[in-house]
Design an enzyme around this catalytic site. Sequence first.
Site, short mmCIF file in Angstrom:
data_model
loop_
_atom_site.label_atom_id
_atom_site.label_comp_id
_atom_site.label_asym_id
_atom_site.label_seq_id
_atom_site.Cartn_x
_atom_site.Cartn_y
_atom_site.Cartn_z
N MET A 294 0.85 -1.20 0.00
CA MET A 294 0.00 0.00 0.00
C MET A 294 0.88 1.24 0.00
O MET A 294 1.74 1.41 0.86
CB MET A 294 -0.90 0.01 1.24
CG MET A 294 -1.85 1.21 1.28
SD MET A 294 -3.03 1.11 2.64
CE MET A 294 -1.96 1.44 4.03
N CYS A 295 0.67 2.11 -0.97
CA CYS A 295 1.39 3.38 -1.07
C CYS A 295 0.37 4.49 -1.32
O CYS A 295 -0.79 4.22 -1.65
CB CYS A 295 2.40 3.36 -2.21
SG CYS A 295 3.69 2.10 -2.03
N GLY A 296 0.80 5.72 -1.18
CA GLY A 296 -0.06 6.86 -1.48
C GLY A 296 0.51 7.68 -2.61
O GLY A 296 1.71 7.98 -2.61
#
Length: 286
Positions: free
Chosen positions: A1-3
Site C-alpha cells: 500500500m502506497c499513497g
Amino acid sequence: MCGIVGLFLKDPALATEHGGMLSEMLVTMSDRGPDSAGIAIYQKGAAEAVKITVQSADPGADFDELDAALGVEMRVIDSHAILTLPASQEPAVLAKLKAEHPGLRVMSRGQSIEIYKETGLPKSVAERFAIPSRAGSHGIGHTRMATESAVTTLGAHPFSTGADQCLVHNGSLSNHNRLRRSLARLGVETQTDNDTEVAAAYLTHRMAEGDDLGQALEAGLKDLDGFYTFVVGTGDGFGVLRDPIACKPAVLAETERYVAFGSDYRALVGLPGIAEARNWEPEHAT
C-alpha cells in the site's frame, strides 16, 4: 500500500501555491506509506537550457566545486543539487557525472522537472527540500510502503528514466524481472531492483520508439502484469493508468483552476474549491 498524488494547474495564478498544495496532499497520505517519500515539481526553466537533479549521500564533499568541475550553474538543496546548463552540453555533462562522480545519482533531467526524494515521512521530506514554498505548473508525489525492494533513497518514487518524464506507482508488478532483462537487451538501463523503475523505463522506451503517452500506457496494459495504479508525469501534465482489475484506489477531481489526483479523496479535501469540483474514479484498464 502506497499513497500517490498529482496536481495540474489550469490557473497560472495558483503557481506560487503549487508546492504547498501538493505537499499538503501528500502529507495527508502518510498513513499509506511511512518508508520514503518523493515529489516531482515541474516548472519551465530558461529556453534552450536543461536541469539535471542529482542526489548525494555526502553532499558536503560531492557538491564542493561541482559546478566549476562541470561548467554548470548549481543550486544545492540539502542532499540534492540542481544543475542548469545549455541543452547542447547535456550529453557531455551526463557522461562526466557517470565517469568522474560515481557518488552522485541522477534523479531527473529535462527542461521542467526537478525530483526530490529521500527516506522518511512526507512531511519531513517536503520540509527538508522546502517544497511548500516552491512554485510550479504541475507535479506528482508518492509516499512508499516498501514491499519488493529495500528502503533506500534510490528505491523511493518518483522514478525518472527519460527527459521530463517520471512515474509513481501504487501496487506491484509480477513480471518486472523478465521485462527488465528484455529492456536491457534493447539498451535500456535501470539503476535499482524496484519494479516501478522498470515500468518507468518501459514507458520511456515506448515513447522513444514513437508512441505518445496514451499509446504507451495502452501498450502497458498488455505488457505490464500485476495490480497497479500509475501516475505518469511529463512536461505537459500527467496521466493515470489503472490495471484491468483496478483494485488500487484512485480518485480525480477537476475545477476551473486545477485537475487533482489522489489515492483516496482525503488527499483532495484541502484544495481550494474542492466542494464544487467534478469528482470521478478512473475506469479500469484506462
